[in-house]
Design an enzyme around this catalytic site. Structure first.
Site, PDB file in Angstrom:
ATOM      1  N   ASP A 189       1.626  29.797  28.719  1.00  0.00           N
ATOM      2  CA  ASP A 189       2.135  30.878  29.565  1.00  0.00           C
ATOM      3  C   ASP A 189       3.353  31.527  28.926  1.00  0.00           C
ATOM      4  O   ASP A 189       3.857  31.071  27.897  1.00  0.00           O
ATOM      5  CB  ASP A 189       2.481  30.361  30.959  1.00  0.00           C
ATOM      6  CG  ASP A 189       3.137  28.982  30.946  1.00  0.00           C
ATOM      7  OD1 ASP A 189       3.888  28.695  29.990  1.00  0.00           O
ATOM      8  OD2 ASP A 189       2.906  28.192  31.873  1.00  0.00           O
ATOM      9  N   ASP A 238       5.192  21.443  43.120  1.00  0.00           N
ATOM     10  CA  ASP A 238       4.232  21.953  44.089  1.00  0.00           C
ATOM     11  C   ASP A 238       2.795  21.858  43.582  1.00  0.00           C
ATOM     12  O   ASP A 238       1.878  22.434  44.172  1.00  0.00           O
ATOM     13  CB  ASP A 238       4.555  23.394  44.481  1.00  0.00           C
ATOM     14  CG  ASP A 238       4.539  24.360  43.295  1.00  0.00           C
ATOM     15  OD1 ASP A 238       4.225  23.922  42.165  1.00  0.00           O
ATOM     16  OD2 ASP A 238       4.837  25.553  43.502  1.00  0.00           O
ATOM     17  N   HIS A 271       1.565  22.940  40.594  1.00  0.00           N
ATOM     18  CA  HIS A 271       1.042  23.942  39.665  1.00  0.00           C
ATOM     19  C   HIS A 271       0.932  23.381  38.254  1.00  0.00           C
ATOM     20  O   HIS A 271       1.726  22.527  37.843  1.00  0.00           O
ATOM     21  CB  HIS A 271       1.895  25.222  39.683  1.00  0.00           C
ATOM     22  CG  HIS A 271       3.236  25.101  39.029  1.00  0.00           C
ATOM     23  ND1 HIS A 271       4.415  24.995  39.741  1.00  0.00           N
ATOM     24  CD2 HIS A 271       3.603  25.090  37.722  1.00  0.00           C
ATOM     25  CE1 HIS A 271       5.433  24.934  38.909  1.00  0.00           C
ATOM     26  NE2 HIS A 271       4.962  24.980  37.674  1.00  0.00           N
ATOM     27  N   GLU A 304       0.131  28.928  40.440  1.00  0.00           N
ATOM     28  CA  GLU A 304       0.839  28.516  41.638  1.00  0.00           C
ATOM     29  C   GLU A 304      -0.146  28.155  42.761  1.00  0.00           C
ATOM     30  O   GLU A 304      -1.338  28.474  42.689  1.00  0.00           O
ATOM     31  CB  GLU A 304       1.750  29.657  42.107  1.00  0.00           C
ATOM     32  CG  GLU A 304       2.795  30.088  41.079  1.00  0.00           C
ATOM     33  CD  GLU A 304       3.977  29.125  40.979  1.00  0.00           C
ATOM     34  OE1 GLU A 304       3.811  27.929  41.266  1.00  0.00           O
ATOM     35  OE2 GLU A 304       5.071  29.583  40.594  1.00  0.00           O
TER      36      GLU A 304
END
Length: 260
Positions: free
Chosen positions: A66, A135, A137, A142
């Site tokens: 990314d 979380d 990801h 996400e």
């Protein structure tokens, strides 16, 4: 999915063993590189093996997971620069061998499509390093990300931006709001996934990743569908696993020749 519970230093060596074995088998292997804190010890170990044992990356290619959108080309937290600092400049990758999404492209949609084609043209990723967010990801996919997603632009959640603020002088306003990221389907196309997670803050995400239902709310859970996925966690990150003792027993009795 194989789960290995061990101290962080040992986990880094296991991940480096996997990459070294692939490079020894195929010097032109394609590696998937991750940023964040999780792979840093792996990069240190690979750099050591390059310097001391002659491990070569000269014929290999690499693709980043990314990149932030709109961050200055010379910004130290631009992921292309982070990867250059942490691993690329410390080994013998050939010029142009390390690729990343172009977060400064005028046409971001076209840049994402180009990146997908580049990975495919290289023959796909052989070994993909991954971390996981609190979380759930992986890369910047996400919660709520499509399980069939490909490289695309994403908006970062408030939680991810808060988690990453430590890299931006703890100033949330400096953290970009958008990124380009390989999609979950892109990541799943790699031949071997190796995810590292350490610390109690990752315990719930690891629990969901390994033992929870497959859900877009915990994007990493898609790894349960991969034919060759390895999850490397320390005791703290493993503290929520219900089958922790079984994972320890399984790894302890694994034939040495099998590797990860």
């Amino acid at each position: 999915m194989e789960v290995v519970i061990a101290p962080a230093e040992e986990l880094a060596k296991l991940a480096a063993d996997t990459i070294e074995a692939k490079l020894r088998e195929n010097p032109a292997a394609v590696l998937g590189l991750a940023t964040g804190s999780s792979p840093l010890k792996v990069y240190d170990e690979l750099a050591r093996r390059h310097a001391e044992d002659g491990l070569s990356f000269a014929e290999a290619k690499a693709f980043m997971l990314d990149e932030y959108v709109g961050i200055d080309a010379d910004h130290p937290e631009r992921y292309r620069n982070v990867i250059e600092t942490e691993i690329a400049s410390r080994v013998d990758f050939a010029p142009g061998a390390v690729n990343g999404p172009d977060g400064l492209a005028e046409d971001l949609v076209a840049a994402c499509a180009d990146y997908e084609r580049a990975i495919e043209s290289a023959g796909g990723v052989d070994v993909q390093l991954l971390g996981i967010g609190t979380d759930g990801h992986i890369a910047f996919n996400e919660p709520g990300s499509s399980l069939a997603s490909r490289t695309r632009i994403k908006t970062l959640t408030a939680q991810t931006r808060e988690d990453n603020a430590r890299f931006f002088e703890d100033d949330l306003d400096q953290v970009p709001q958008h990124c380009l990221t390989q999609g979950l389907a892109t990541i799943m196309s790699a031949k071997h996934l190796v995810l590292l997670a350490t610390g109690k803050g990752k315990a719930e995400a690891v629990h969901q990743l390994v033992e929870g239902p497959i859900s877009a709310m915990w994007p990493g859970t898609i790894m349960q569908m991969h034919p060759h996925a390895t999850v490397l966690v320390d005791e703290a990150a493993a503290s929520r696993l219900q089958l922790g003792q079984y994972y320890r027993q399984t790894f302890a009795s694994k034939p040495e020749w099998q590797g990860l």
